[in-house]
Scaffold this active site. Sequence first.
Site, PDB file in Angstrom:
ATOM      1  CB  CYS A 260      -3.291  -0.179   5.503  1.00 35.91           C
ATOM      2  SG  CYS A 260      -4.418  -0.258   3.964  1.00 35.91           S
TER       3      CYS A 260
ATOM      4  CG  HIS B 132      -6.044  -3.460   1.431  1.00 36.67           C
ATOM      5  ND1 HIS B 132      -5.208  -2.686   0.508  1.00 36.67           N
ATOM      6  CD2 HIS B 132      -7.043  -4.203   0.480  1.00 36.67           C
ATOM      7  CE1 HIS B 132      -5.618  -2.740  -0.794  1.00 36.67           C
ATOM      8  NE2 HIS B 132      -6.574  -3.866  -0.888  1.00 36.67           N
TER       9      HIS B 132
ATOM     10  CD  GLN C 220      -7.748  -4.489  -4.326  1.00 36.12           C
ATOM     11  OE1 GLN C 220      -7.559  -4.552  -3.198  1.00 36.12           O
ATOM     12  NE2 GLN C 220      -8.998  -5.038  -4.886  1.00 36.12           N
TER      13      GLN C 220
ATOM     14  CB  CYS D 197      -0.874  -0.052   1.271  1.00 37.03           C
ATOM     15  SG  CYS D 197      -1.552   1.569   1.669  1.00 37.03           S
ATOM     16  CD  GLU D 198      -0.164   5.160  -4.052  1.00 39.09           C
ATOM     17  OE1 GLU D 198      -0.705   6.149  -4.230  1.00 39.09           O
ATOM     18  OE2 GLU D 198       0.526   4.682  -5.039  1.00 39.09           O
ATOM     19  CG  HIS D 199      -2.515   5.354   0.914  1.00 40.58           C
ATOM     20  ND1 HIS D 199      -3.674   4.822   0.498  1.00 40.58           N
ATOM     21  CD2 HIS D 199      -2.202   6.710  -0.100  1.00 40.58           C
ATOM     22  CE1 HIS D 199      -4.106   5.392  -0.944  1.00 40.58           C
ATOM     23  NE2 HIS D 199      -3.325   6.527  -0.924  1.00 40.58           N
ATOM     24  CG  HIS D 200      -1.154   3.263   5.898  1.00 40.14           C
ATOM     25  ND1 HIS D 200      -2.303   3.030   5.052  1.00 40.14           N
ATOM     26  CD2 HIS D 200      -1.471   4.338   6.546  1.00 40.14           C
ATOM     27  CE1 HIS D 200      -3.356   4.137   5.305  1.00 40.14           C
ATOM     28  NE2 HIS D 200      -2.715   4.673   6.401  1.00 40.14           N
TER      29      HIS D 200
END
Length: 183
Positions: free
Chosen positions: A142, A140, A112, A71-74
């Site tokens: 996250c 996920h 995703q 995940c590019e956010h976390h």
Amino acid sequence: MKEHFAAIIEAVGEDLERPGLQDTPERAAKAFQYLTRGYHQTLDEVINDALFPSDSSEMILVQDIELYSMCEHHLLPFIGRAHVAYIPTGKVLGLSKVARIVDMYARRLQIQEQLTMQVAQTVEEVTGASGVGVVIEAKHMCMMMRGVEKQNSVMKTSAMLGSFRDNQATRYEFLSLVSGTNR
């Protein structure tokens, strides 16, 4: 990267001299490089000339392709499977190449929704297919390990291009084949 992992480990309050952590920054850097190896692959390397002439014009489906992404956010993993179908127009892709395309994009910092579209657009571009359908289902970390901590949630995304978008029967055939898998 090794030095950055060392700084992160120290920032959480750990002692890098502790026996279990002495080599962790190097191991973590190697692991992260492996998990993001998709940045160092090209489509030409992945396809490796495995595009073959074919008279087939019926749907080709490769399903349950396991995938592992970050995940590019976390920077936490999401894990799942992809189902990829296309309708050829004179060329078919070597079977393993469909899975390799999924891996190339999954092994990048990713969301995703974008991964699903990247796979569909790439299969369409490479094969010249009259239609492509991709469904990805993933869990996920996250969402499971932090935040709302929902352990059984699954995210499903789809991308329908060409005849999969324009022809309801084609779309229905693909979705019914995918949903009919043993779970």
